[in-house]
Write an enzyme that holds these catalytic residues in place. Structure first.
Site, mmCIF file in Angstrom:
data_model
loop_
_atom_site.group_PDB
_atom_site.id
_atom_site.type_symbol
_atom_site.label_atom_id
_atom_site.label_comp_id
_atom_site.label_asym_id
_atom_site.label_seq_id
_atom_site.Cartn_x
_atom_site.Cartn_y
_atom_site.Cartn_z
ATOM 1 N N ARG A 235 0.874 -1.111 -0.061
ATOM 2 C CA ARG A 235 -0.153 0.059 -0.107
ATOM 3 C C ARG A 235 0.864 1.092 -0.097
ATOM 4 O O ARG A 235 0.523 2.324 -0.554
ATOM 5 C CB ARG A 235 -0.859 -0.131 1.260
ATOM 6 C CG ARG A 235 -1.649 1.204 1.372
ATOM 7 C CD ARG A 235 -3.074 0.946 2.065
ATOM 8 N NE ARG A 235 -3.082 0.162 3.393
ATOM 9 C CZ ARG A 235 -2.340 0.501 4.314
ATOM 10 N NH1 ARG A 235 -2.001 1.903 4.659
ATOM 11 N NH2 ARG A 235 -2.277 -0.323 5.759
ATOM 12 N N TYR B 108 -16.698 13.299 -16.431
ATOM 13 C CA TYR B 108 -17.192 12.255 -16.224
ATOM 14 C C TYR B 108 -18.372 11.963 -15.161
ATOM 15 O O TYR B 108 -18.242 12.743 -14.315
ATOM 16 C CB TYR B 108 -15.980 11.367 -15.834
ATOM 17 C CG TYR B 108 -16.394 9.863 -15.607
ATOM 18 C CD1 TYR B 108 -16.523 9.108 -16.507
ATOM 19 C CD2 TYR B 108 -16.331 9.430 -14.091
ATOM 20 C CE1 TYR B 108 -16.717 7.691 -16.183
ATOM 21 C CE2 TYR B 108 -16.632 8.095 -13.833
ATOM 22 C CZ TYR B 108 -16.846 7.231 -15.073
ATOM 23 O OH TYR B 108 -17.210 5.991 -14.784
ATOM 24 N N ASP C 228 -8.371 16.144 -16.033
ATOM 25 C CA ASP C 228 -8.615 14.683 -16.248
ATOM 26 C C ASP C 228 -8.264 14.461 -17.734
ATOM 27 O O ASP C 228 -9.105 14.919 -18.634
ATOM 28 C CB ASP C 228 -10.036 14.388 -15.936
ATOM 29 C CG ASP C 228 -10.605 12.868 -16.293
ATOM 30 O OD1 ASP C 228 -9.978 12.289 -16.973
ATOM 31 O OD2 ASP C 228 -11.400 12.589 -15.570
ATOM 32 N N LYS D 67 -8.646 2.999 -19.381
ATOM 33 C CA LYS D 67 -8.920 3.573 -20.771
ATOM 34 C C LYS D 67 -7.853 3.632 -21.840
ATOM 35 O O LYS D 67 -7.369 2.470 -21.844
ATOM 36 C CB LYS D 67 -9.641 4.818 -20.758
ATOM 37 C CG LYS D 67 -10.682 5.160 -19.638
ATOM 38 C CD LYS D 67 -11.958 4.438 -19.872
ATOM 39 C CE LYS D 67 -13.014 4.414 -18.595
ATOM 40 N NZ LYS D 67 -13.242 5.625 -18.332
HETATM 41 C C1 LIG Z 1 -13.807 6.205 -17.014
HETATM 42 C C2 LIG Z 1 -13.470 7.777 -16.663
HETATM 43 C C3 LIG Z 1 -13.052 7.948 -15.274
HETATM 44 C C4 LIG Z 1 -13.335 6.778 -14.413
HETATM 45 O O1 LIG Z 1 -12.584 5.976 -14.447
HETATM 46 P P1 LIG Z 1 -12.688 4.655 -13.671
HETATM 47 O O2 LIG Z 1 -11.299 3.864 -13.944
HETATM 48 O O3 LIG Z 1 -13.954 3.953 -14.156
HETATM 49 O O4 LIG Z 1 -12.669 4.708 -12.150
HETATM 50 C C5 LIG Z 1 -12.769 9.263 -14.998
HETATM 51 N N1 LIG Z 1 -12.841 10.087 -15.996
HETATM 52 C C6 LIG Z 1 -13.007 9.853 -17.240
HETATM 53 C C7 LIG Z 1 -12.954 11.024 -18.224
HETATM 54 C C8 LIG Z 1 -13.314 8.711 -17.715
HETATM 55 O O5 LIG Z 1 -13.827 8.385 -18.827
#
Ligand SMILES: *Cc1c(COP(=O)(O)O)cnc(C)c1O
Length: 402
Positions: A61, A114, A186, A211
């Site tokens: 951790r 998101y 993000d 992603k």
């Molecule tokens: C999918 C996504 C998230 C969240 O990510 P997870 O891995 O599903 O928790 C945050 N921001 C954007 C732009 C996303 O597409």
């Protein structure tokens, strides 16, 4: 260019950064260290405050060699000093909010984001005594107007999920910094190849590595990249205390995906442009949004800021009834493109996102902010994540329903 941008090219960086042949075995591929704990060579303390950087591994951790390898790779790709890998993209967003915000602070968050981040900002942060302003981040003037003496953080997302609207990062970074606030971005839709966040002034670059960075739809994870002192605070607070760290197994899978990221992003971009241009010719399609198209409302900003326009397309087909009907046809008849949430995988994914229900559950926009959203999304959009299949096969699949 940020000063920490790796001196090597992006393809070499993606493959080699963070990795080294295993000194114990000579293995060329990075080892997977599934160990929760590590033998101590001295009588160290038992608090996260005793964590010394470069001081060896103690407990997973706190840090793990395989996770560390991925963190170094992502930091090199983003051109930052350091990176914290987290259990998911949402864990990365919460890491930023709950490390750098306290009761009585003010944060400016993009009014479209998101959905999970949107709900966290609207419901959870105010409950903890954090003041939230929700702002259309395509308008730097709106950001300037929202800043206050106690603004600690500005959080944007570009291109924004799901509508592909952009934020001018250099302008917003300047405004945030003049106000004494950090800027987080993000950058999941763009990937590290899509824009030089750190070079444009972003302090904390976050990704859902579920992603593009992982890229194969098999592992959930997140990351925040930034300066060493900021990432050390994140690691102490969000990693060690809140505990949302990434599993070494996921880090290993995601690093394997990340090695081919620059190559994949080129193919995602090229495939998306081909599919988007075809969509623009379909009579039933009323609007196509992709930052690489001259028809994008911020095409000038996209050309100036983005170094890869990525594989995300949003398109409209008329009203909500037409959208729902087409979504049903897609579920029935598409063979290659999967009707599913998520994005950035080698497999193409599509999902219908209707404006009204999304406003009720996540965005709750009214007035000019709702108008700006609807200028991109109308009554609803199909969010298409163009994968790595042959574009002509994707077009043939879509042609069955469009
Ligand atoms: C999918 C996504 C998230 C969240 O990510 P997870 O891995 O599903 O928790 C945050 N921001 C954007 C732009 C996303 O597409």
């Amino acid at each position: 260019m940020s000063e920490f941008r790796n001196a090597r090219g992006p393809m070499t960086t993606a493959i080699h950064a963070g990795e080294a042949p295993d000194p114990a075995t000579g293995a060329s591929a990075p080892p997977l260290h599934m160990s929760s704990t590590f033998l101590s060579g001295d009588v160290a303390g038992f608090s996260a405050h005793d964590l010394v950087e470069e001081g060896g591994f103690v407990y997973t951790r706190w840090g793990n060699p395989t996770v560390d390898m991925l963190e170094r790779k992502i930091a090199a790709l983003e051109g930052t000093e350091a990176c914290l890998a987290t259990a998911s993209g949402m864990a990365a967003a919460s890491a930023i909010f709950f490390t750098f915000l306290s009761a009585g602070d003010h944060v400016v968050v993009s009014d479209v984001s998101y959905a999970g981040v949107a709900e966290l900002a609207r419901d959870t942060l105010p409950r903890l005594g954090i003041d939230v302003s929700l702002v259309d981040m395509s308008d730097p003037g709106a950001v300037a107007a929202a800043l206050r003496d106690n603004t600690k953080l500005v959080h944007c997302e570009t291109p924004v999920n799901p509508i592909g609207r952009l934020t001018d990062l250099a302008s917003v970074a300047q405004l945030a910094h003049e106000a004494g606030a950090l800027l987080s971005c993000d950058a999941t839709f763009a990937s590290p190849l899509g824009q030089d966040c750190a070079g444009l002034g972003v302090d904390l670059v976050m990704h859902s590595v579920t992603k593009y960075i992982g890229g194969h739809g098999d592992a959930v994870g997140g990351a925040v990249a930034g300066a060493r002192d900021l990432v050390a605070q994140l690691r102490l607070e969000a990693g060690i205390h809140h505990g949302g760290v990434m599993s070494p197994f996921n880090a290993w899978l995601i690093a394997r995906g990340a090695a081919t990221l620059p190559l994949r992003m080129r193919a995602h971009e090229a495939g998306a442009l081909e599919v988007a241009r075809w969509l623009e010719t379909r009579p039933g399609v009323t609007r196509v949004i992709h930052p690489g198209l001259p028809s994008h409302p911020q095409a000038e900003l996209a050309a100036r800021q983005m170094t890869n326009s990525s594989g995300m397309i949003a398109f409209q087909v008329g009203d909500a009834v037409a959208g729902r009907r087409l979504a049903e046809a897609m579920i029935e008849r598409l063979d290659i493109i999967h009707y599913a949430v998520s994005l950035g995988h080698h497999r193409s994914l599509i999902f219908w996102m209707e404006t009204e229900p999304l406003m009720e559950t996540s965005f709750r926009l009214t007035g000019p902010q709702l108008e700006s959203y609807r200028a991109y999304a109308g009554d609803g959009i199909f969010r298409l994540s163009v994968g790595l299949e042959d574009p002509e096969d994707l077009i043939a699949d879509l042609a069955k329903v469009l």
